[in-house]
Design a protein around this motif. Structure first.
Motif, PDB file in Angstrom:
ATOM      1  N   LEU A 118       0.833  -1.201   0.000  1.00 29.93           N
ATOM      2  CA  LEU A 118       0.000   0.000   0.000  1.00 29.93           C
ATOM      3  C   LEU A 118       0.869   1.252   0.000  1.00 29.93           C
ATOM      4  O   LEU A 118       0.558   2.247  -0.655  1.00 29.93           O
ATOM      5  N   ALA A 119       1.982   1.197   0.759  1.00 29.81           N
ATOM      6  CA  ALA A 119       2.893   2.340   0.832  1.00 29.81           C
ATOM      7  C   ALA A 119       3.555   2.619  -0.511  1.00 29.81           C
ATOM      8  O   ALA A 119       4.012   3.742  -0.769  1.00 29.81           O
ATOM      9  N   LEU A 120       3.588   1.605  -1.390  1.00 31.97           N
ATOM     10  CA  LEU A 120       4.194   1.779  -2.712  1.00 31.97           C
ATOM     11  C   LEU A 120       3.234   2.415  -3.713  1.00 31.97           C
ATOM     12  O   LEU A 120       3.594   3.371  -4.407  1.00 31.97           O
ATOM     13  N   TRP A 121       1.998   1.892  -3.781  1.00 30.30           N
ATOM     14  CA  TRP A 121       1.137   2.335  -4.885  1.00 30.30           C
ATOM     15  C   TRP A 121       0.094   3.382  -4.502  1.00 30.30           C
ATOM     16  O   TRP A 121      -0.318   4.163  -5.361  1.00 30.30           O
ATOM     17  N   VAL A 122      -0.313   3.447  -3.238  1.00 34.21           N
ATOM     18  CA  VAL A 122      -1.348   4.411  -2.866  1.00 34.21           C
ATOM     19  C   VAL A 122      -0.885   5.863  -3.071  1.00 34.21           C
ATOM     20  O   VAL A 122      -1.632   6.668  -3.657  1.00 34.21           O
ATOM     21  N   PRO A 123       0.316   6.255  -2.622  1.00 38.63           N
ATOM     22  CA  PRO A 123       0.748   7.647  -2.860  1.00 38.63           C
ATOM     23  C   PRO A 123       0.798   8.001  -4.350  1.00 38.63           C
ATOM     24  O   PRO A 123       0.477   9.125  -4.729  1.00 38.63           O
ATOM     25  N   ILE A 124       1.196   7.041  -5.179  1.00 33.65           N
ATOM     26  CA  ILE A 124       1.246   7.285  -6.625  1.00 33.65           C
ATOM     27  C   ILE A 124      -0.161   7.471  -7.189  1.00 33.65           C
ATOM     28  O   ILE A 124      -0.420   8.396  -7.974  1.00 33.65           O
ATOM     29  N   ALA A 125      -1.090   6.604  -6.766  1.00 29.84           N
ATOM     30  CA  ALA A 125      -2.467   6.716  -7.240  1.00 29.84           C
ATOM     31  C   ALA A 125      -3.085   8.045  -6.816  1.00 29.84           C
ATOM     32  O   ALA A 125      -3.751   8.718  -7.615  1.00 29.84           O
ATOM     33  N   ILE A 126      -2.840   8.443  -5.575  1.00 28.09           N
ATOM     34  CA  ILE A 126      -3.388   9.707  -5.079  1.00 28.09           C
ATOM     35  C   ILE A 126      -2.785  10.885  -5.831  1.00 28.09           C
ATOM     36  O   ILE A 126      -3.465  11.883  -6.097  1.00 28.09           O
ATOM     37  N   TYR A 127      -1.506  10.786  -6.193  1.00 24.44           N
ATOM     38  CA  TYR A 127      -0.863  11.850  -6.977  1.00 24.44           C
ATOM     39  C   TYR A 127      -1.630  12.080  -8.281  1.00 24.44           C
ATOM     40  O   TYR A 127      -1.963  13.226  -8.623  1.00 24.44           O
TER      41      TYR A 127
END
Length: 278
Positions: free
Chosen positions: A7-16
């Protein structure tokens, strides 16, 4: 079931991408209520910027691929039950320590210990990580301007955007993007010893703050603008030819600019306004 590490890998990217898309749509709709808080017009954005929108999207996607790959090798997946057991054991040890040093009520000792491990320590880790990211970015960012070689071959990419907008937040040369953003956040995560879940919150918040600094708007009610002096208007000054040697701080605070004399303060702004009038 996604692990905290994944989650720490893809969630920040998705939110960006979601948050940037929101600001991009807002800019294209040109709603009068929001336009009055816009720092630059659409015409300025199209005329002054030196890189097409599609190239910005491509370079941001490339940086996110590198960021994901780096994080994949950095984050070590741990069984949630093992992590919980370690936390419970640490809470028990701290409670025993408090009990042996005068806090004789076991219930209170356990509660205080829980608060220390679940609230106090994570808060200190988070604030320390913010300070570390700011320090890392300030000095590398400033070096990118003082070194002619680094500016010409790396940092000048980001300054092709004289009119910042949300998607341009992470428009960088891939090498600079890795060392400035990805590595800085990774070091802060590792050195503070925070949990993957707290890392998820840190990376997401850092992304949202970086977007806010470049979004092209200065909303007075925005919580990030209320809580932080480093906002869209502050960073926009750095993207202008007359402010490019000032306001290096990013993404959270402005203290390094203030302490080291690189802040474009109110006096500088008044001088510029006066010069334009005259």
């Amino acid at each position: 079931m996604w692990t905290d590490e994944m989650l720490a890998l893809w969630v920040p990217i998705a939110i960006y991408w979601i948050q940037c898309s929101f600001f991009e749509i807002l800019m294209r709709l040109k709603i009068p209520f929001f336009e009055k808080y816009r720092i630059h017009s659409s015409k300025e954005r199209s005329n002054r910027n030196r890189v097409p929108f599609t190239k910005v999207l491509y370079m941001v996607a490339l940086q996110h691929i590198l960021q994901f790959a780096f994080g994949y090798f950095l984050l070590k997946v741990e069984d949630p039950a093992t992590r919980t057991s370690k936390t419970d054991l640490a809470i028990q040890k701290t409670a025993s320590f408090l009990f042996s040093y005068g806090l004789t009520n076991t219930t209170i000792a356990s509660y205080v210990s829980w608060m220390i491990h679940q609230m106090v320590i994570p808060a200190l880790q988070f604030v320390t990580a913010m300070f570390m990211i700011d320090t890392h970015q300030y000095f590398l960012h400033r070096l990118g301007h003082t070194s002619k070689f680094l500016y010409k071959h790396f940092h000048s990419y980001h300054h092709r955007l004289y009119v910042p907008y949300a998607f341009g937040s992470l428009y960088n040369h891939p090498v600079e993007g890795f060392f400035l953003d990805t590595l800085g956040a990774g070091l802060a995560y590792e050195l503070t010893g925070m949990s993957p879940r707290l890392g998820l919150i840190l990376f997401t918040f850092s992304n949202l703050k970086t977007i806010n600094d470049h979004c092209g708007y200065n909303f007075p009610w925005d919580p990030l603008n209320v809580c932080f002096g480093n906002n869209g208007e502050y960073h926009d000054i750095h993207h202008q030819p007359w402010g490019i040697k000032k306001n290096f701080s990013q993404p959270f605070f402005t203290f390094w600019d203030r302490k080291l004399g690189t802040e474009f303060d109110s006096k500088d702004l008044e001088k510029r306004k006066s010069a334009k009038i005259n």
